[in-house]
Scaffold this motif. Structure first.
Motif, PDB file in Angstrom:
ATOM      1  N   CYS A  12       0.823  -1.217   0.000  1.00  0.00           N
ATOM      2  CA  CYS A  12       0.000   0.000   0.000  1.00  0.00           C
ATOM      3  C   CYS A  12       0.858   1.269   0.000  1.00  0.00           C
ATOM      4  O   CYS A  12       0.349   2.365   0.115  1.00  0.00           O
ATOM      5  CB  CYS A  12      -0.980  -0.009   1.161  1.00  0.00           C
ATOM      6  N   GLY A  13       2.186   1.113  -0.114  1.00  0.00           N
ATOM      7  CA  GLY A  13       3.064   2.270  -0.237  1.00  0.00           C
ATOM      8  C   GLY A  13       3.659   2.792   1.052  1.00  0.00           C
ATOM      9  O   GLY A  13       4.382   3.781   1.046  1.00  0.00           O
ATOM     10  N   LEU A  14       3.382   2.141   2.169  1.00  0.00           N
ATOM     11  CA  LEU A  14       3.938   2.570   3.450  1.00  0.00           C
ATOM     12  C   LEU A  14       5.396   2.119   3.524  1.00  0.00           C
ATOM     13  O   LEU A  14       5.718   0.959   3.299  1.00  0.00           O
ATOM     14  CB  LEU A  14       3.138   1.953   4.594  1.00  0.00           C
ATOM     15  N   ARG A  15       6.281   3.051   3.852  1.00  0.00           N
ATOM     16  CA  ARG A  15       7.707   2.747   3.958  1.00  0.00           C
ATOM     17  C   ARG A  15       8.063   2.599   5.428  1.00  0.00           C
ATOM     18  O   ARG A  15       7.834   3.514   6.215  1.00  0.00           O
ATOM     19  CB  ARG A  15       8.510   3.875   3.324  1.00  0.00           C
ATOM     20  N   ILE A  16       8.609   1.424   5.805  1.00  0.00           N
ATOM     21  CA  ILE A  16       8.949   1.198   7.209  1.00  0.00           C
ATOM     22  C   ILE A  16      10.391   0.744   7.339  1.00  0.00           C
ATOM     23  O   ILE A  16      10.921   0.047   6.486  1.00  0.00           O
ATOM     24  CB  ILE A  16       8.010   0.176   7.886  1.00  0.00           C
ATOM     25  N   GLN A  17      11.008   1.176   8.428  1.00  0.00           N
ATOM     26  CA  GLN A  17      12.383   0.775   8.710  1.00  0.00           C
ATOM     27  C   GLN A  17      12.360  -0.635   9.275  1.00  0.00           C
ATOM     28  O   GLN A  17      11.625  -0.942  10.204  1.00  0.00           O
ATOM     29  CB  GLN A  17      13.032   1.742   9.696  1.00  0.00           C
ATOM     30  N   THR A  18      13.181  -1.525   8.721  1.00  0.00           N
ATOM     31  CA  THR A  18      13.130  -2.943   9.100  1.00  0.00           C
ATOM     32  C   THR A  18      14.258  -3.376  10.034  1.00  0.00           C
ATOM     33  O   THR A  18      14.238  -4.506  10.510  1.00  0.00           O
ATOM     34  CB  THR A  18      13.173  -3.831   7.849  1.00  0.00           C
ATOM     35  N   ASP A  19      15.217  -2.529  10.300  1.00  0.00           N
ATOM     36  CA  ASP A  19      16.338  -2.964  11.133  1.00  0.00           C
ATOM     37  C   ASP A  19      16.282  -2.391  12.553  1.00  0.00           C
ATOM     38  O   ASP A  19      17.280  -2.338  13.256  1.00  0.00           O
ATOM     39  CB  ASP A  19      17.676  -2.633  10.466  1.00  0.00           C
ATOM     40  N   LEU A  20      15.101  -2.000  12.986  1.00  0.00           N
ATOM     41  CA  LEU A  20      14.910  -1.560  14.368  1.00  0.00           C
ATOM     42  C   LEU A  20      14.553  -2.773  15.221  1.00  0.00           C
ATOM     43  O   LEU A  20      13.916  -3.705  14.739  1.00  0.00           O
ATOM     44  CB  LEU A  20      13.767  -0.544  14.460  1.00  0.00           C
ATOM     45  N   PRO A  21      14.915  -2.775  16.496  1.00  0.00           N
ATOM     46  CA  PRO A  21      14.469  -3.886  17.336  1.00  0.00           C
ATOM     47  C   PRO A  21      12.952  -3.820  17.480  1.00  0.00           C
ATOM     48  O   PRO A  21      12.383  -2.737  17.631  1.00  0.00           O
ATOM     49  CB  PRO A  21      15.172  -3.636  18.674  1.00  0.00           C
ATOM     50  N   PRO A  22      12.262  -4.956  17.401  1.00  0.00           N
ATOM     51  CA  PRO A  22      10.797  -4.921  17.491  1.00  0.00           C
ATOM     52  C   PRO A  22      10.323  -4.538  18.894  1.00  0.00           C
ATOM     53  O   PRO A  22      10.979  -4.845  19.887  1.00  0.00           O
ATOM     54  CB  PRO A  22      10.390  -6.356  17.146  1.00  0.00           C
ATOM     55  N   ASN A  23       9.191  -3.847  18.948  1.00  0.00           N
ATOM     56  CA  ASN A  23       8.582  -3.509  20.233  1.00  0.00           C
ATOM     57  C   ASN A  23       7.969  -4.732  20.888  1.00  0.00           C
ATOM     58  O   ASN A  23       7.875  -4.815  22.092  1.00  0.00           O
ATOM     59  CB  ASN A  23       7.501  -2.443  20.051  1.00  0.00           C
ATOM     60  N   PHE A  24       7.510  -5.664  20.062  1.00  0.00           N
ATOM     61  CA  PHE A  24       6.854  -6.869  20.550  1.00  0.00           C
ATOM     62  C   PHE A  24       7.494  -8.081  19.887  1.00  0.00           C
ATOM     63  O   PHE A  24       7.927  -8.017  18.743  1.00  0.00           O
ATOM     64  CB  PHE A  24       5.366  -6.848  20.200  1.00  0.00           C
ATOM     65  N   ASN A  25       7.504  -9.193  20.601  1.00  0.00           N
ATOM     66  CA  ASN A  25       7.987 -10.444  20.019  1.00  0.00           C
ATOM     67  C   ASN A  25       6.875 -11.180  19.295  1.00  0.00           C
ATOM     68  O   ASN A  25       7.119 -11.882  18.332  1.00  0.00           O
ATOM     69  CB  ASN A  25       8.572 -11.347  21.111  1.00  0.00           C
TER      70      ASN A  25
END
Length: 152
Positions: A12-25
């Motif tokens: 849908c065109g949303l750009r997200i950073q993928t190398d951040l530690p996740p907030n949730f497992n």
């Protein structure tokens, strides 16, 4: 040398950073169909485990098989499955999901469901119950907007 962040662009065109530690497992997705598939794909891209819940009508659906874990929620009727707040929270607790993503529709605008999640120490991915209540009242929403300097 400084490392550049990694990004992905969703369908849908949303750009997200993928190398951040996740907030949730692990998160439970309290929705079905394509919206659940999109949430699952995004979670997989950022290393978050997913839990799908499904009604009898959706047992063989794609999102059920895409998720890391899947649990039967109830009969085909939405009222007995995707709107069954107690069953959703019970499943989230039993599989150690730290958060619930409501997708859209169903429980995404239900302040009482947010309160139920809070009671059980499960994060709700979305607005707070108070925000839902405030913005659900036209006069309160207008006052909030005026206070924030938004032209009304």
């Amino acid at each position: 040398m400084r490392r550049l962040p990694k990004f992905m662009t969703t369908k849908c065109g949303l750009r997200i950073q993928t190398d951040l530690p996740p907030n949730f497992n692990k998160i439970l997705i309290a929705n079905r169909g394509e919206i659940a598939c999109r949430i699952i794909r995004t979670c997989q891209a950022i290393g978050v485990r997913t839990v799908a819940v499904y009604s009898d009508a959706d047992e063989h659906s794609r999102f059920v098989h895409m998720a890391d874990e899947s649990y039967r929620l109830g009969p085909a009727s939405s009222a007995q499955s995707y709107l069954n707040q107690d069953a959703i929270v019970r499943i989230a607790r039993s599989c150690d999901a730290e958060a619930i993503h409501p997708g859209y529709g169903f429980l995404s605008e239900n302040a009482n469901f947010v309160d139920l999640c809070d009671t059980h120490d499960i994060a709700f991915i979305g607005p707070s119950a108070q925000s839902m209540r405030d913005l659900g009242l036209k006069s309160k929403a207008k006052h909030i907007m005026e206070t924030a300097g938004v032209p009304v």
